[in-house]
Each structure stands twice: as structure tokens, then as C-alpha cells.
Design an enzyme around this catalytic site. Structure first.
Site, short mmCIF file in Angstrom:
data_model
loop_
_atom_site.label_atom_id
_atom_site.label_comp_id
_atom_site.label_asym_id
_atom_site.label_seq_id
_atom_site.Cartn_x
_atom_site.Cartn_y
_atom_site.Cartn_z
N LYS A 1 0.83 -1.20 0.00
CA LYS A 1 0.00 0.00 0.00
C LYS A 1 0.87 1.25 0.00
CE LYS A 1 -1.79 1.62 4.06
NZ LYS A 1 -1.49 3.05 4.28
N ASN A 2 1.82 1.30 0.94
CA ASN A 2 2.59 2.53 1.09
C ASN A 2 3.52 2.79 -0.10
OD1 ASN A 2 1.29 3.08 3.43
ND2 ASN A 2 2.95 2.45 4.79
N CYS B 1 -4.43 13.21 12.90
CA CYS B 1 -4.47 11.78 12.64
C CYS B 1 -4.57 11.08 13.97
CB CYS B 1 -3.21 11.39 11.91
SG CYS B 1 -3.03 9.65 11.66
N ARG C 1 1.47 14.24 13.68
CA ARG C 1 1.88 13.99 12.29
C ARG C 1 1.86 15.23 11.40
NH1 ARG C 1 -0.42 8.33 10.15
NH2 ARG C 1 1.55 8.29 9.06
N ASP D 1 4.59 0.12 12.06
CA ASP D 1 3.36 -0.45 11.50
C ASP D 1 3.15 -1.93 11.85
OD1 ASP D 1 2.57 1.93 10.42
OD2 ASP D 1 3.13 1.46 8.36
N ARG E 1 -8.70 -0.09 4.51
CA ARG E 1 -7.75 0.86 3.94
C ARG E 1 -6.44 0.16 3.60
NH1 ARG E 1 -6.09 5.13 7.70
NH2 ARG E 1 -4.68 5.34 5.95
C1 UD1 Z 1 4.71 6.58 6.54
C2 UD1 Z 1 3.68 5.55 6.25
C3 UD1 Z 1 3.06 5.07 7.54
C4 UD1 Z 1 4.14 4.59 8.49
C5 UD1 Z 1 5.22 5.65 8.65
C6 UD1 Z 1 6.42 5.16 9.46
C7 UD1 Z 1 2.75 6.04 4.05
C8 UD1 Z 1 1.57 6.53 3.30
N1 UD1 Z 1 2.65 6.09 5.40
O1 UD1 Z 1 4.03 7.68 7.13
O2 UD1 Z 1 2.14 4.02 7.27
O3 UD1 Z 1 3.54 4.35 9.74
O4 UD1 Z 1 5.71 6.05 7.38
O5 UD1 Z 1 7.02 4.06 8.85
O6 UD1 Z 1 3.75 5.61 3.49
N2 UD1 Z 1 7.05 14.04 10.92
C9 UD1 Z 1 7.16 15.38 11.19
N3 UD1 Z 1 7.11 16.26 10.14
C10 UD1 Z 1 6.94 15.84 8.85
C11 UD1 Z 1 6.82 14.47 8.59
C12 UD1 Z 1 6.87 13.58 9.66
O7 UD1 Z 1 7.30 15.80 12.32
O8 UD1 Z 1 6.89 16.69 7.95
C13 UD1 Z 1 7.13 13.06 12.03
C14 UD1 Z 1 5.89 12.22 12.21
O9 UD1 Z 1 4.92 12.87 13.00
C15 UD1 Z 1 6.47 10.98 12.86
C16 UD1 Z 1 7.83 10.85 12.19
O10 UD1 Z 1 8.13 12.12 11.68
O11 UD1 Z 1 6.64 11.18 14.24
C17 UD1 Z 1 7.91 9.83 11.07
O12 UD1 Z 1 6.89 10.07 10.14
P1 UD1 Z 1 7.01 9.67 8.61
O13 UD1 Z 1 8.12 8.69 8.41
O14 UD1 Z 1 7.00 10.91 7.80
O15 UD1 Z 1 5.67 8.92 8.40
P2 UD1 Z 1 4.66 9.11 7.25
O16 UD1 Z 1 5.38 9.38 5.97
O17 UD1 Z 1 3.59 10.04 7.71
#
Ligand code: UD1
Length: 422
Positions: free
Chosen positions: A22-23, A118, A123, A309, A401
Site C-alpha cells: 500500500k505505502n 491523525c 503527524r 506499522d 484501507r
Molecule cells: C509513513 C507511512 C506510515 C508509516 C510511517 C512510518 C505512508 C503513506 N505512510 O508515514 O504508514 O507508519 O511512514 O514508517 O507511506 N514528521 C514530522 N514532520 C513531517 C513528517 C513527519 O514531524 O513533515 C514526524 C511524524 O509525526 C512521525 C515521524 O516524523 O513522528 C515519522 O513520520 P514519517 O516517516 O513521515 O511517516 P509518514 O510518511 O507520515
């Protein structure tokens, strides 16, 4: 809203085909926005999140056809006529923010709604925005939308040093950098297999990328990208989830398409808990070595560490382990909402901040429980498979989802599971 009814039924054995990730698919689909030639994705998962991304891309004017029962997605962005990603679609799924980088990079401007909060923590998307700003984008946050412009119509290469690892921000920056003028270096980049998959697909489209899978990715911008066909990588989270079926219930399950390199840290924890994982020609074969599994401590980390995850599903297993385990969640705050639900099934769990202490019990007991997010919902199903009596998991729209045909896949291994339409 549908519910899932599960009855604990002893050991489960059989084969389970693992779908495309999915991701990965959610980040590959927006790559269509980078070219006016067709992009074909094979091995796509059949999930509601994919339908949401389809809807979003179509709202921008992209053509997205779902072929072969959803396994093939044929995308084309030759006629993009709208550069605003609307709140009504974006709020359904955070991955929608991944259209920002490619749209801005190809067209020089884009307007994308900020994703809402979320259930698993705050996030934010600040790292996505900072990366694009470093590449020269002018960003204006107004009325819940990011209004983005590239001066002169094109982003420029830059060194982007992420303060911490983010999967989504790395993906957005990687997508954007492919068409930027000059060289972009992403430092402290995420190393997830989904990023490697994205880089491989972009390279087939003509992008010049080096270093994916390491923490430094270098992208030499090109003037245009062309069409390509790409198979979506195996879903390592679905894989890990089904690997837990024989771990928690007994029996032997072969996960077709499974690869040890996708789930290294997770398989090591299973091994320490007393579960064997063997690579076969077709996938991964999993079975318990003795009776009850042993307690193990788990810390979630960016890849190649133990994935956040799989934390909820691992907790379901450890609820039945011999001894006390500590799970530490380091990626997302507030990602233990499954703990009180598991407690309703007789689990002994104490949560303090980012730590959960789980003392295993011999047997969980069926109960009515509620799914609070995608991974939590499947952890309750795993717990239900191992519990005595009946478990009803409500609010399973979360499940749809991210997991295709769960009931069929588990039933093929002998599980008693059915969907109650509601
Ligand atoms: C992606 C995955 C999600 C998975 C996560 C961690 C997809 C669609 N989603 O989510 O299923 O759980 O990776 O493997 O691929 N953060 C910030 N600022 C940002 C971006 C992230 O502070 O701009 C923080 C987040 O709140 C979190 C951490 O960074 O604490 C990691 O998040 P991130 O790796 O970005 O996760 P997602 O890309 O949202």
C-alpha cells in the site's frame, strides 16, 4: 459500518499470498504527475486507500484505469487541468500530500490542502514543506491550503538535510527533485523498501537517482520524464501481519512473495520469541518452535529497525507470551490505542507514555472490541484468532484501507472469520 466476527479455532496452516505494498503504491501513483506519458503499475493492492488516491489524481485531471481486477493501474497525466488538491479528498488520507512535490516540480505551481490530524499523533508535514522550500519553492499557507510556486516555473537542486527520518518527506522531496534544475542531495533520508521501489520506478521513467536504500540520496534533475511499467514491491507490513498468524495460533503458514530482507528486524524478534522463519523459493514459511512464545522487548525505529506499522500486531502476540515484554514506540506518539481494546480480551498491559509493558497470559478471551486505526484493527483480529470464544471487531473500515481480502486469506488457513455487514 461493517464488523468482523472471529472465533478462536486452534492452529492455522496454509498459504497466504501477499499483495503489493500500500505505502509503495501510494507514492508510486503520484509519480504519474511528473510525465505526460503513461505509467503502468502492476501488482497493485486492492484497497480503499488506493481508491482514494485514484480519486485525488482524477480530480486533478489524470486518467487512472483499474485493470485486471485492480491488480494493474494504468495512469496518465497528459491532460492535467486542475492544480488544487481539495480538502474533501486530502482529509481522508495523509498520503495525499505526496501530489505536492510532483505537481510543483512539473508545472511550477500547486495548491494542496493540509492533511488533518491523525488518530496516531500530530503527524505534521513541516519536513515536506521545508524540503521543497530548500529547493526554491515559495510557500504560502492560507485557509488550510499550501499554495506553492517555483520561481521561474522550475525548482532548483539543493542539499536537504532532514533533522530526523521521515518516509513521506523523503518521498515528496525525491519526486520533486527528479525534474528540478541541477543536483539535489537528500541527507538523513529514509531507507524504507518503499523508497527504494519509488527510486527504481522513477529511474525507469528516466530520472537520475543514486543512493536509494542508504541515508544519502543524490538526484540529478532532468528536463522531462517518460512512461514506464513497474511492479509494486511486496507489502512488508501485510507480510509481517500474516507471519504472526502461526506465531499466535500455532500451525505453519507460507507467505507467498515474502522476502526476509523486507522484514529482517521483525523476523529476528520472532526468532527470539521462538518462531522459525525460513525463506523458501515461493516466500517465507513460519511456524512456532515449541508451544507458547517467549516474551521479547521491542523498540520501533525507521527501517531497517522494527517497523511501527507492526507494533500493534506484535503486541497481540506478546499478550500470549510467557513472561513480560516492553514495547517502546519511538515513531508516533499515541500509538497504543489498541492496548485498552486488547485489555478487554484479558490482556495485561500497562501503558506509560511511549512504553507499554505486556505480561503474557495463557489465553486471551473473546470480546467486543473496536478498531481505532488500520494496524490496531488487524491486531485485534490476530488476538481474536488466538482467543477463547467469539470476538467482534467493529469499525473495520480502517482495515479495508490497508488489508485486501483479509477474511478470504485467513479462511484459507482454516480460520473462522466472517464479515458482518452493518
Ligand atoms: C509513513 C507511512 C506510515 C508509516 C510511517 C512510518 C505512508 C503513506 N505512510 O508515514 O504508514 O507508519 O511512514 O514508517 O507511506 N514528521 C514530522 N514532520 C513531517 C513528517 C513527519 O514531524 O513533515 C514526524 C511524524 O509525526 C512521525 C515521524 O516524523 O513522528 C515519522 O513520520 P514519517 O516517516 O513521515 O511517516 P509518514 O510518511 O507520515
Amino acid at each position: 459500518m461493517d464488523s468482523i466476527l472471529v472465533k478462536g479455532n486452534g492452529a492455522l496452516s496454509g498459504t497466504i499470498p501477499i499483495a503489493g505494498a500500500k505505502n509503495a503504491c501510494l507514492t508510486l501513483m503520484p509519480a504519474t504527475l511528473l510525465s505526460d506519458e503513461p505509467l503502468t503499475l502492476t501488482n497493485a493492492p486492492r484497497l480503499s486507500d488506493i481508491a482514494t488516491m485514484t480519486q485525488l489524481l482524477q480530480s486533478l485531471g489524470a486518467e487512472v484505469a483499474s485493470l485486471q481486477d485492480g491488480l494493474v493501474l494504468a495512469l496518465s497525466s497528459h491532460a492535467i487541468d486542475n492544480r488544487t488538491a481539495d480538502y474533501d479528498i486530502v482529509r481522508k488520507m495523509r498520503a495525499s500530500i505526496l501530489v505536492l512535490g510532483p505537481m510543483l516540480s512539473r508545472d511550477g505551481h500547486a495548491v494542496v490542502s493540509l492533511p488533518g490530524g491523525c488518530a496516531i499523533g500530530a503527524r505534521p508535514v513541516d519536513l515536506h514543506l521545508k524540503a521543497l522550500e530548500a529547493m526554491g519553492a515559495d510557500l504560502d499557507l492560507r485557509d488550510g491550503y499550501v499554495h506553492a510556486r517555483a520561481p521561474g516555473g522550475r525548482l532548483k537542486g539543493a542539499v536537504v538535510d532532514f533533522p530526523f527520518v521521515s518516509v513521506g518527506a523523503t518521498e515528496n522531496a525525491l519526486l520533486a527533485a527528479t525534474l528540478a534544475r541541477g543536483t539535489t542531495v537528500l541527507k538523513n533520508a529514509a531507507r524504507e523498501p518503499e523508497i527504494v521501489d519509488l527510486a527504481q520506478c522513477l529511474r525507469k521513467m528516466g530520472a537520475q537517482i543514486e543512493g536509494e536504500g542508504t541515508s544519502t540520496i543524490t538526484i540529478q534533475g532532468v528536463d522531462r520524464l517518460h512512461g514506464a511499467t513497474h511492479p509494486v514491491v511486496t507489502d512488508r507490513i501485510e507480510l509481517g501481519t500474516y507471519m504472526l498468524v502461526p506465531a499466535i495460533c500455532g500451525g505453519e503458514v507460507e507467505c507467498l512473495g515474502g522476502r526476509l530482507d523486507l522484514v529482517g528486524a521483525f523476523a529476528e524478534k520472532l526468532d527470539a520469541a521462538g518462531v522459525s522463519v525460513t525463506q523458501t523459493e515461493r516466500g517465507l514459511k513460519v511456524s512456532r518452535r515449541n508451544g507458547r512464545v517467549k516474551a521479547v522487548d521491542v523498540v520501533t525505529e525507521p527501517f531497517p529497525g522494527f517497523p511501527t506499522d507492526l507494533q500493534a500486531q506484535m503486541m497481540a502476540l506478546l499478550c500470549t507470551a510467557d513472561g513480560t515484554s516492553v514495547l517502546e514506540e519511538r515513531i508516533f506518539e499515541n500509538r497504543f490505542m489498541h492496548a485498552p481494546e486488547l485489555t478487554r480480551m484479558g490482556a495485561k498491559i500497562e501503558v506509560h507514555g511511549g512504553h507499554a509493558t505486556v505480561t503474557g497470559v495463557e489465553r486471551l478471551k473473546g470480546a467486543r472490541v473496536m478498531a481505532t486505526d488500520l494496524r490496531a484493527s488487524v491486531s485485534l483480529i490476530l488476538a481474536g484468532l488466538a482467543a477463547e470464544g467469539e470476538t467482534i471487531v467493529s469499525r473495520v473500515y480502517h482495515l479495508d484501507r490497508g488489508y485486501e481480502r483479509v477474511e478470504q486469506k485467513l479462511r484459507a488457513c482454516g480460520a473462522q472469520i466472517e464479515r458482518i455487514k452493518g
